[in-house]
Design an enzyme around this catalytic site. Sequence first.
Site, PDB file in Angstrom:
ATOM      1  N   CYS A   1      -3.538   4.232   7.737  1.00  0.00           N
ATOM      2  CA  CYS A   1      -3.536   4.360   5.955  1.00  0.00           C
ATOM      3  C   CYS A   1      -1.384   3.998   6.083  1.00  0.00           C
ATOM      4  O   CYS A   1      -1.200   2.703   5.346  1.00  0.00           O
ATOM      5  CB  CYS A   1      -3.486   5.480   4.803  1.00  0.00           C
ATOM      6  SG  CYS A   1      -4.997   6.562   5.588  1.00  0.00           S
TER       7      CYS A   1
ATOM      8  N   HIS B   1       0.362   1.438   4.024  1.00  0.00           N
ATOM      9  CA  HIS B   1       0.676   1.604   2.367  1.00  0.00           C
ATOM     10  C   HIS B   1       2.259   2.730   3.111  1.00  0.00           C
ATOM     11  O   HIS B   1       2.023   3.810   2.272  1.00  0.00           O
ATOM     12  CB  HIS B   1       0.168   2.927   2.155  1.00  0.00           C
ATOM     13  CG  HIS B   1      -1.359   1.844   1.637  1.00  0.00           C
ATOM     14  ND1 HIS B   1      -1.052   1.767  -0.128  1.00  0.00           N
ATOM     15  CD2 HIS B   1      -2.324   1.850   1.968  1.00  0.00           C
ATOM     16  CE1 HIS B   1      -2.098   0.888  -0.123  1.00  0.00           C
ATOM     17  NE2 HIS B   1      -3.300   1.069   0.839  1.00  0.00           N
TER      18      HIS B   1
ATOM     19  N   ARG C   1     -11.695   4.311  -3.913  1.00  0.00           N
ATOM     20  CA  ARG C   1     -10.629   4.311  -3.239  1.00  0.00           C
ATOM     21  C   ARG C   1     -10.263   4.708  -1.123  1.00  0.00           C
ATOM     22  O   ARG C   1     -10.831   3.394  -0.721  1.00  0.00           O
ATOM     23  CB  ARG C   1      -9.471   4.477  -4.265  1.00  0.00           C
ATOM     24  CG  ARG C   1      -8.375   3.916  -3.581  1.00  0.00           C
ATOM     25  CD  ARG C   1      -7.994   2.043  -3.363  1.00  0.00           C
ATOM     26  NE  ARG C   1      -8.835   1.036  -2.240  1.00  0.00           N
ATOM     27  CZ  ARG C   1      -9.237  -0.016  -1.714  1.00  0.00           C
ATOM     28  NH1 ARG C   1      -9.130  -0.197  -3.080  1.00  0.00           N
ATOM     29  NH2 ARG C   1      -9.102  -0.269  -0.510  1.00  0.00           N
TER      30      ARG C   1
ATOM     31  N   CYS D   1     -10.994   1.852   1.525  1.00  0.00           N
ATOM     32  CA  CYS D   1      -9.508   2.066   3.058  1.00  0.00           C
ATOM     33  C   CYS D   1     -10.428   2.490   4.240  1.00  0.00           C
ATOM     34  O   CYS D   1     -10.148   1.135   5.120  1.00  0.00           O
ATOM     35  CB  CYS D   1      -8.770   2.901   1.967  1.00  0.00           C
ATOM     36  SG  CYS D   1      -7.398   2.089   1.146  1.00  0.00           S
TER      37      CYS D   1
END
Lengths: 269, 103
Positions: free
Chosen positions: A178, A182, A226, A230
């Site tokens: 992630c 991010h 979401r 992802c």
Amino acid sequence: MSSTMRAAVAAVVLACTAPIVLAQGSTEKGIEQYRQALKEGNPAELWEARGEDLWKRKRGPKNVSLEQCDLGQGPGVVRGAYAHLPRYFADTDKVQDAESRLVTCMVTLQGFKEEDAKKNPFSAPGRHSDMEALTSYVAAESKGMKLNAPLAHPKEREAFELGDYLFHRRAGPHDYSCSTCHAESGKRIRLQELPALTDPGEAQKVFTTWPAYRVSQGSVRTMQHRLYDCYWQMRHPQLDFASDTATALMVYMAKFANGGEVHAPALKR
Amino acid sequence: MADPMKIRATVAGDATEVKVLMSHEMETGQRKDAQGKTIPAWFIQSVTAAWNGKTVLSAQWGPAISKNPFLSFKFEGGAKGDKVKVTWIDNKGETRTDEATIG
């Protein structure tokens, strides 16, 4: 050449070099204006209305409504519940987000089998998802409130630690985590800005916008979706709906997003 | 039956502003499904709005209108408490009428 002409030529030259710097800023501004214009006509309201109806309607084998569902603020309290999730629930001895809690209520109150309650979390063309509608309704009841997901209970701490680990752990054929996308400001996929979710300023703005109506998908999508998406984009194994893994990631992200105002259900690309 | 519309009507000066959200698939008839079969066209063809029984908007729509359409318009007149009624009919003959009170 007159002086005005020269000035015009200079302006043209300037205009040719400037866009390289300006392009990103003005595009994002354009998208922002577009979002603003569409805000008052957010189709997510149709989901909210359907969700409220589902909440109040007697359904399931036991033929009862969800009106006695405890979302963390006591049985039947929907107002403000979403702003305090995910959190630990004593009856299930688990940390749960809005969607996994709705599953619990559908099982305990309405008598659905767990696999039935979890069967259709994401809609597809021609197939509505009750979960998307219910989550929209629950989230909308916290609009304007500040997100305040607790992190005091040992189980919540545990989920946070797990989320921290998962967020940063690179895996899969692309060796992605992630945090690859991010954890740094200013990154994009094509025109989509990627928020740095470990930065409170950015996390507060985006975490609180889910669920959201996605124009490109013609449907409301939830935080569970979401995360699922992802995971798919990272080519990780499929993330199970309402799993502890998903909740742990939410607990982790919520820590940085705490204090942000709930804008859900928002409107997105 | 089709899902209800969401209608908001507010007085703005000597006019009334109406905002309508409709729930509709709005299939163009140009798309294909996963099996490669054409998804049949299915869209709203006609929209009418009436204020106290008098038609204030009448529109013919086609497949270029988006899914879950949002319609905003103004008409002269209208006072708080008046009724605004919106009706759509799609190409399958399905129809939906909803009413809102001007606020």
